[in-house]
Design an enzyme around this catalytic site. Structure first.
Site, mmCIF file in Angstrom:
data_model
loop_
_atom_site.group_PDB
_atom_site.id
_atom_site.type_symbol
_atom_site.label_atom_id
_atom_site.label_comp_id
_atom_site.label_asym_id
_atom_site.label_seq_id
_atom_site.Cartn_x
_atom_site.Cartn_y
_atom_site.Cartn_z
ATOM 1 C CE1 TYR A 4 116.487 -43.373 19.458
ATOM 2 C CE2 TYR A 4 114.983 -44.730 20.721
ATOM 3 C CZ TYR A 4 115.224 -43.610 19.945
ATOM 4 O OH TYR A 4 114.212 -42.744 19.660
ATOM 5 C CD GLU A 45 112.488 -40.561 30.108
ATOM 6 O OE1 GLU A 45 111.478 -40.118 29.528
ATOM 7 O OE2 GLU A 45 112.868 -40.167 31.213
#
EC number: 2.3.1.266
Length: 148
Positions: free
Chosen positions: A117, A105
């Site tokens: 990411y 998250e």
């Protein structure tokens, strides 16, 4: 890059917590890190050749899935590839322990984290509305995943 990795121990927590307080608006506490170590989570330090802390990460493994709970790079080492190499290291370790997917998250406002990411191959798979405290407001969590 001149870095190596070491398992985080209880002796490292004070230094990690000091870094955490400088890096995050809602930092993990000493207790959070101690609990992660006691639970057997994979907690790794990224260290410069001289032993200086560059970053750290914590991964929880459950059956065949890994969750990246914390990936942090000290400010003076950001944008030098430390986050990328540390995340690759954590992904490799998770895969070696039979994880087939890693999830995480990231704050919706953390554009640099999302870019990192995404560069690593993570894809957005969902959102958790109002998940993070952001002062008196709440901030969404973007849920991302990658097949290992």
């Amino acid at each position: 890059m001149n870095l190596h990795y070491a398992a985080m121990t209880l002796a490292d927590i004070d230094q990690v917590v000091a870094a955490e307080r400088q890096l995050h608006p809602s930092p993990w506490t000493r207790g959070n890190f101690a609990d992660a170590l006691a639970a057997g989570y994979d907690a790794q330090l990224a260290l410069h050749a001289d032993g200086q802390l560059m970053g750290y990460g914590v991964v929880m493994l459950a059956v065949d899935e890994a969750e990246l709970l914390n990936l942090s790079v000290l400010t003076c080492f950001q944008r030098q590839g430390v986050g990328t190499t540390l995340c690759h290291h954590l992904m490799t370790r998770a895969k070696a322990r039979r994880a087939v997917r890693m999830m995480l998250e990231v704050r919706a406002g953390n554009i640099a984290g999302q870019a990192l990411y995404g560069h690593l191959g993570f894809s957005e798979i969902g959102r958790r509305r109002g998940y993070y405290a952001a002062g008196q407001q709440r901030e969404d969590a973007i849920v991302m995943a990658i097949n290992l």
